[in-house]
Write an enzyme that holds these catalytic residues in place. Structure first.
Site, mmCIF file in Angstrom:
data_model
loop_
_atom_site.group_PDB
_atom_site.id
_atom_site.type_symbol
_atom_site.label_atom_id
_atom_site.label_comp_id
_atom_site.label_asym_id
_atom_site.label_seq_id
_atom_site.Cartn_x
_atom_site.Cartn_y
_atom_site.Cartn_z
ATOM 1 N N LYS A 79 -6.129 -11.696 -8.434
ATOM 2 C CA LYS A 79 -7.369 -11.806 -7.672
ATOM 3 C C LYS A 79 -8.387 -10.768 -8.176
ATOM 4 C CE LYS A 79 -8.821 -11.273 -2.978
ATOM 5 N NZ LYS A 79 -8.486 -10.887 -1.625
ATOM 6 N N LYS A 116 0.823 -1.207 0.000
ATOM 7 C CA LYS A 116 0.000 0.000 0.000
ATOM 8 C C LYS A 116 0.858 1.258 0.000
ATOM 9 C CE LYS A 116 -4.411 -1.648 1.738
ATOM 10 N NZ LYS A 116 -5.478 -1.493 2.744
ATOM 11 N N LYS A 130 -11.995 -4.848 -6.615
ATOM 12 C CA LYS A 130 -12.777 -3.670 -6.996
ATOM 13 C C LYS A 130 -11.867 -2.497 -7.321
ATOM 14 C CE LYS A 130 -13.527 -3.250 -2.095
ATOM 15 N NZ LYS A 130 -14.465 -3.692 -1.095
#
Ligand code: TRP
Length: 339
Positions: free
Chosen positions: A205, A123, A208
Site C-alpha cells: 500500500k 506496530k 507516507k
C-alpha cells in the site's frame, strides 16, 4: 435531485464519522482512498470528521513538527473540499469527551481483545522500543470517537476494519449490560475510491512511512516531483497500457488516472493503445498536476491565515463537544456516576 439519504422530518440524514491521523504528509493514497470520498459523502450524510491527534502520540512526536502537521493537515483537508457549511471537522484533542469516553470504554474492553489487534502486533514490532499502553488501547479511543456521535456509518480502509469490529463489540456489550445507549456503527464501503499502491512496490500500500520517498506522492508535491516520481514508477516489460493480472504497477497507475479523470479502464486502454508507458506516465503526471493545482493554491492561502483556521476549528470543536457531551452524559448516568 433527491436521494434516499435526503433529510426529511421522518428520514433524518444518517451520521457518518471518520478521522485521519495528522502524522505528516497526506498522500495521494489517503486522498483517493478516503478523502475524496469524504468530500462526496457530505451531500448525502451528516458528516463528522476529525484529525485524530490523540492517536498520533502513540508514536513519539517532535513537538514543533507535530503542531505544524496538525495545522497543515487541517488546512489541507479544507482545501480538498471539506465544507464547514455541511460538515463538522474538528481536532480530536480539542474535544475532551474523547479521552473521557476512551477511559470508560477501556473498562469495557478485554485485554485479550486488544492483544489480538493485528495493527497493535505490527506496530509493536516496528516500535519495539516504545510499546506504550496508548498503542495498546488505541482501538478503545477509536471506539470512543465513533460512538460519541452515534455514527451509523464509518468509512474505513481494510487496515481499520478490525478496529471498527471491536467498536461494534464494545457498543453491543455496553448496550446489553445497561440499555440501548450507542448506535452500532456499520462499515461504509465506498462506491468509488481505490486502494493506491506504492509506486516502487505495487504490491504494498502507498504509505507516507515508506523509507523511499519515491514510493509515494504527497498532495503537496511540486509538478517536478510528480513528473519525476511517475517516471521512476515501477512497471513491467509487457509494454501495453492494459489492466491485467500481474501488471500491478500499470494497474496502479491506471487506477490513479481513472480516479482523477473519471475515465474507465476500457477508455484508458483505447486512449493509449499503441502508445508506450512513457506517454502514459506523462499523461498521469499531467492529470495529477492539474488536479492538485487548485488544492495546493487554496492550501497555500489558508495555511497563512491562522486566524481563519482557528475560527474554523474552534467553532467545530464547540459543535462536536455539544453532540458528544450528550452521549457521554448518558453513559455516565447509566454506569452510576454521581452527576
Ligand atoms: N485509526 C484511524 C487511522 O489511523 C484514524 C481514526 C481515529 C479513525 N479514530 C477514528 C478512523 C474513528 C475512523 C473512525 O486511519
Amino acid at each position: 435531485m433527491t436521494s434516499s439519504n435526503t433529510q426529511t422530518p421522518d428520514n433524518p440524514k444518517k451520521i457518518i464519522f471518520s478521522a485521519i491521523q495528522p502524522s505528516g504528509t497526506i498522500t495521494l493514497g489517503n486522498y483517493l482512498g478516503a478523502l475524496q470520498n469524504w468530500i462526496t459523502l457530505q451531500d448525502d450524510y451528516r458528516c463528522i470528521f476529525a484529525l485524530a491527534d490523540l492517536h498520533t502520540i502513540t508514536v513519539r512526536q517532535d513537538p514543533p513538527k507535530f503542531r505544524r502537521n496538525v495545522l497543515e493537515a487541517y488546512a489541507l483537508l479544507l482545501s480538498c473540499g471539506i465544507d464547514l457549511e455541511k460538515s463538522i471537522f474538528f481536532i480530536q484533542s480539542h474535544v475532551h469527551t474523547h479521552a473521557e469516553l476512551a477511559w470508560i470504554l477501556n473498562c469495557y474492553t478485554q485485554f485479550g481483545e486488544l492483544s489480538r489487534m493485528t495493527q497493535f502486533k505490527d506496530k509493536s514490532l516496528r516500535h519495539a522500543d516504545n510499546i506504550n499502553v496508548g498503542l495498546f488501547a488505541y482501538p478503545s479511543l477509536m471506539a470512543a470517537d465513533i460512538l460519541l456521535y452515534q455514527a451509523d456509518l464509518v468509512p474505513v480502509g481494510a487496515d481499520q476494519k478490525q478496529h471498527l469490529e471491536l467498536a461494534r463489540d464494545i457498543a453491543s456489550r455496553f448496550n446489553g449490560a445497561y440499555s440501548p445507549t450507542f448506535t452500532i456503527p456499520d462499515p461504509y464501503i465506498p462506491k468509488t475510491g481505490a486502494r493506491i499502491m506504492s509506486l516502487q512496490d505495487p504490491l504494498k500500500k502507498m504509505s507516507k512511512s515508506d523509507d523511499n520517498a519515491n514510493a509515494y506522492l504527497s498532495l503537496l508535491d511540486s509538478p517536478d516531483d510528480i513528473v519525476r516520481k511517475l517516471k521512476r514508477a515501477v512497471t513491467d516489460s509487457d509494454g501495453s497500457v492494459a489492466y491485467a493480472d500481474g501488471k500491478d504497477g500499470i494497474n496502479n497507475l491506471m487506477r490513479i488516472y481513472s480516479c482523477i479523470t473519471g475515465r474507465s479502464f476500457e477508455q484508458i486502454e483505447t486512449d493509449f493503445s499503441g502508445k508506450g508507458y512513457g506517454d502514459f506516465k506523462a499523461a498521469v503526471a499531467e492529470a495529477l498536476i492539474e488536479h492538485l493545482r487548485p488544492i495546493q493554491e487554496r492550501f497555500h492561502m489558508l495555511v497563512q491565515d491562522k486566524a481563519y483556521l482557528e475560527s474554523c476549528y474552534s467553532k467545530c470543536a464547540q459543535d462536536a463537544l455539544h453532540l458528544s457531551g450528550r452521549t457521554l452524559k448518558k453513559v455516565m448516568k447509566k454506569i452510576g456516576f454521581v452527576l
